[in-house]
Motif scaffolding. Sequence first.
Motif, PDB file in Angstrom:
ATOM      1  N   ARG A  96       0.988  -1.282   0.032  1.00  0.00           N
ATOM      2  CA  ARG A  96      -0.049  -0.020   0.087  1.00  0.00           C
ATOM      3  C   ARG A  96       0.948   1.232   0.049  1.00  0.00           C
ATOM      4  N   ARG A  97       2.155   1.085   0.253  1.00  0.00           N
ATOM      5  CA  ARG A  97       3.067   2.211   0.110  1.00  0.00           C
ATOM      6  C   ARG A  97       3.257   2.843  -1.266  1.00  0.00           C
ATOM      7  N   TYR A  98       3.095   1.872  -2.234  1.00  0.00           N
ATOM      8  CA  TYR A  98       3.578   2.073  -3.795  1.00  0.00           C
ATOM      9  C   TYR A  98       2.420   1.773  -4.815  1.00  0.00           C
ATOM     10  N   VAL A  99       1.316   1.115  -4.288  1.00  0.00           N
ATOM     11  CA  VAL A  99       0.266   0.944  -5.313  1.00  0.00           C
ATOM     12  C   VAL A  99      -0.774   1.828  -4.960  1.00  0.00           C
ATOM     13  N   ASP A 100      -1.452   2.253  -5.986  1.00  0.00           N
ATOM     14  CA  ASP A 100      -2.748   2.977  -5.793  1.00  0.00           C
ATOM     15  C   ASP A 100      -3.811   2.096  -5.585  1.00  0.00           C
ATOM     16  N   PHE A 101      -4.421   2.291  -4.837  1.00  0.00           N
ATOM     17  CA  PHE A 101      -5.705   1.230  -4.269  1.00  0.00           C
ATOM     18  C   PHE A 101      -7.057   2.076  -4.453  1.00  0.00           C
ATOM     19  N   SER A 102      -7.107   3.238  -5.397  1.00  0.00           N
ATOM     20  CA  SER A 102      -8.391   3.804  -5.553  1.00  0.00           C
ATOM     21  C   SER A 102      -9.302   3.066  -6.322  1.00  0.00           C
ATOM     22  N   ASP A 103      -9.011   2.171  -7.233  1.00  0.00           N
ATOM     23  CA  ASP A 103      -9.746   1.342  -7.693  1.00  0.00           C
ATOM     24  C   ASP A 103      -9.710  -0.097  -7.359  1.00  0.00           C
ATOM     25  N   GLN A 104      -9.186  -0.585  -6.436  1.00  0.00           N
ATOM     26  CA  GLN A 104      -8.824  -1.987  -6.101  1.00  0.00           C
ATOM     27  C   GLN A 104     -10.220  -2.609  -5.591  1.00  0.00           C
ATOM     28  N   GLY A 105     -11.179  -1.715  -5.070  1.00  0.00           N
ATOM     29  CA  GLY A 105     -12.402  -2.305  -4.979  1.00  0.00           C
ATOM     30  C   GLY A 105     -12.223  -3.009  -3.436  1.00  0.00           C
ATOM     31  N   TYR A 106     -13.493  -3.353  -2.802  1.00  0.00           N
ATOM     32  CA  TYR A 106     -13.340  -3.789  -1.309  1.00  0.00           C
ATOM     33  C   TYR A 106     -14.375  -5.039  -1.161  1.00  0.00           C
ATOM     34  N   TYR A 107     -14.283  -5.717   0.005  1.00  0.00           N
ATOM     35  CA  TYR A 107     -15.341  -6.667   0.395  1.00  0.00           C
ATOM     36  C   TYR A 107     -16.498  -6.282   0.853  1.00  0.00           C
ATOM     37  N   GLU A 114     -31.110  -1.780   3.518  1.00  0.00           N
ATOM     38  CA  GLU A 114     -30.962  -0.422   4.292  1.00  0.00           C
ATOM     39  C   GLU A 114     -29.361  -0.361   4.828  1.00  0.00           C
ATOM     40  N   GLN A 115     -28.851  -1.417   5.535  1.00  0.00           N
ATOM     41  CA  GLN A 115     -27.763  -1.383   5.987  1.00  0.00           C
ATOM     42  C   GLN A 115     -26.582  -1.327   4.902  1.00  0.00           C
ATOM     43  N   ARG A 116     -26.805  -1.999   3.854  1.00  0.00           N
ATOM     44  CA  ARG A 116     -25.859  -1.894   2.968  1.00  0.00           C
ATOM     45  C   ARG A 116     -25.622  -0.547   2.221  1.00  0.00           C
ATOM     46  N   GLN A 117     -26.979   0.304   2.010  1.00  0.00           N
ATOM     47  CA  GLN A 117     -26.810   1.418   1.628  1.00  0.00           C
ATOM     48  C   GLN A 117     -25.905   2.285   2.315  1.00  0.00           C
ATOM     49  N   VAL A 118     -26.160   2.175   3.673  1.00  0.00           N
ATOM     50  CA  VAL A 118     -25.445   3.145   4.724  1.00  0.00           C
ATOM     51  C   VAL A 118     -23.819   2.924   4.549  1.00  0.00           C
ATOM     52  N   PHE A 119     -23.660   1.657   4.590  1.00  0.00           N
ATOM     53  CA  PHE A 119     -22.149   1.058   4.480  1.00  0.00           C
ATOM     54  C   PHE A 119     -21.527   1.489   3.259  1.00  0.00           C
ATOM     55  N   VAL A 120     -22.135   1.070   1.985  1.00  0.00           N
ATOM     56  CA  VAL A 120     -21.727   1.417   0.895  1.00  0.00           C
ATOM     57  C   VAL A 120     -21.295   2.871   0.534  1.00  0.00           C
ATOM     58  N   SER A 121     -22.385   3.772   1.002  1.00  0.00           N
ATOM     59  CA  SER A 121     -22.347   5.283   0.772  1.00  0.00           C
ATOM     60  C   SER A 121     -20.940   5.711   1.559  1.00  0.00           C
ATOM     61  N   PHE A 122     -20.848   5.088   2.646  1.00  0.00           N
ATOM     62  CA  PHE A 122     -19.784   5.726   3.374  1.00  0.00           C
ATOM     63  C   PHE A 122     -18.394   5.064   2.646  1.00  0.00           C
ATOM     64  N   VAL A 123     -18.258   3.898   2.691  1.00  0.00           N
ATOM     65  CA  VAL A 123     -17.034   3.137   2.103  1.00  0.00           C
ATOM     66  C   VAL A 123     -16.602   3.847   0.854  1.00  0.00           C
ATOM     67  N   ASP A 124     -17.576   4.199  -0.200  1.00  0.00           N
ATOM     68  CA  ASP A 124     -17.375   4.688  -1.255  1.00  0.00           C
ATOM     69  C   ASP A 124     -16.770   6.094  -1.158  1.00  0.00           C
ATOM     70  N   SER A 125     -17.219   7.070  -0.144  1.00  0.00           N
ATOM     71  CA  SER A 125     -16.579   8.177   0.040  1.00  0.00           C
ATOM     72  C   SER A 125     -15.455   8.265   0.438  1.00  0.00           C
ATOM     73  N   LEU A 126     -14.937   7.138   1.306  1.00  0.00           N
ATOM     74  CA  LEU A 126     -13.495   6.987   1.595  1.00  0.00           C
ATOM     75  C   LEU A 126     -12.502   6.882   0.379  1.00  0.00           C
ATOM     76  N   PHE A 127     -13.203   5.910  -0.317  1.00  0.00           N
ATOM     77  CA  PHE A 127     -12.057   5.916  -1.519  1.00  0.00           C
ATOM     78  C   PHE A 127     -11.956   7.043  -2.698  1.00  0.00           C
TER      79      PHE A 127
END
Length: 456
Positions: A96-107, A114-127
């Motif tokens: 993670r020091r050298y590779v760009d992780f902006s498009d690596q995706g997530y689990y 309803e829970q999924r929308q809250v989780f995905v919205s926040f995680v996407d904002s972090l990326f």
Amino acid sequence: MTDSKSRVVVLGVSSTGEQIPAAAGRISTQPGNALEVFSQSQDAQKNAKLIRKVTLSGHNSTVEHTVLNLAFNDVSVFVEQYVIEYRLASYTVKSRRYVDFSDQGYYLPEFTEEQRQVFVSFVDSLFVKYNHFTEQGIPKEDARFLLPYCFRSNFYCTINARELLYMLRDMLYGRGSRFAELLSLGEQLRAQLEERLPGIMTDFESRSRHGFDMPQFDDLLKKDSIEQSETLPSVTLVTATKDAERTVITAALTEQEIPLSAFPFDDAGAVKEAIRRIESSTRPRALETAVYTFYLHGVSLPALTHFTRHRIQSLSIPSLDRTVAGAYILPSSVEAAGLANDYRNAFEDCRRVASELRAMGVPAEKLVYLRMSGTTIDFTLTMNARELLHFMKLRTCNRAQWEIREIATEMLRQLRAVSPAIFDWYGPSCYIAACPEGRLSCGRQADVKVFFNNLK
């Protein structure tokens, strides 16, 4: 055949498969030399029967002769941290020091809509924020502190069958079984191992369901205790081998059959020179007799990963699902770029979202994936002086990640205070001998020598 959707794949198994474990089970009780016993260990069914008998009697070391190569493909970084804690293995991880992780995706754990929308919205904002920070010139090694612990990781693992069975038991029946992702990986691994190593996997389930537990201390704790203060020192040397220099020299003299009475232990100069010669030798095994335990406070999850990769040590780490949005570190590069408020807001948002999801019934086992990499954790580690020599060469180097370099330097300062004849020689490679970095060298060897000469 391996399922194309498998997130863990057995890429290779020792070419002799189960033959050497079976031969190992025979060699101590049967006549013939090693090759003759091996030649009698070619029948797969007989091998499986013998391996089962030997392992059920507690002689599990025989299966260590079978080595496997695994690929963990697009798993979460939470899985990476879990797996690399198994020390009798080798790992190579996408940096993670050298590779760009902006498009690596997530689990993505299983949620209600309803829970999924809250989780995905926040995680996407972090990326998005991670990408913005890198575009603003923040080094990837600092921008990664914004990434949640669901981001994708890829790594290779080489491990012997005994250690892999231990990991597999823990995934399926122990602490890992609480996490759906780890449980699924365990099931994928088990299916592949049963196909590739049926003898070693004989009766695996019946031998493994005892599970694992942790000691409980609730009844021993002070009832009026308060939460730990954030003013705790970042590095605390808890215990050190008493008279470590004498212990190390004694071990070295023993190796060469030199009587202890022949060495002038009361001569400080002779003690220091003897230690120097031990440390500069190609077999400094005597250093392993001196052992040190540290309590480390407020260490980021990426730095924890760096510590965990050192194999010859003991680590005690709390489960990462205990706290999701705790304290965090703020890199100086973020402050210098005027992005500190954006950075702090991300962690405050994490607290808010974690509370919201918790109120919606999301358990801690899923909230762990929300935990941001910059949040901190406390843990203890124990290393002997030989491993500390290797650790300091790597981690006090100017090319080391800045956080672990600061921690390692403070560890060294405290080690010099209790065992100066040993640790006055320690530091980065260029301080001990020569820089190994070639064209990547910082070019400041003279300054490095002055700094570590004066570190007290």
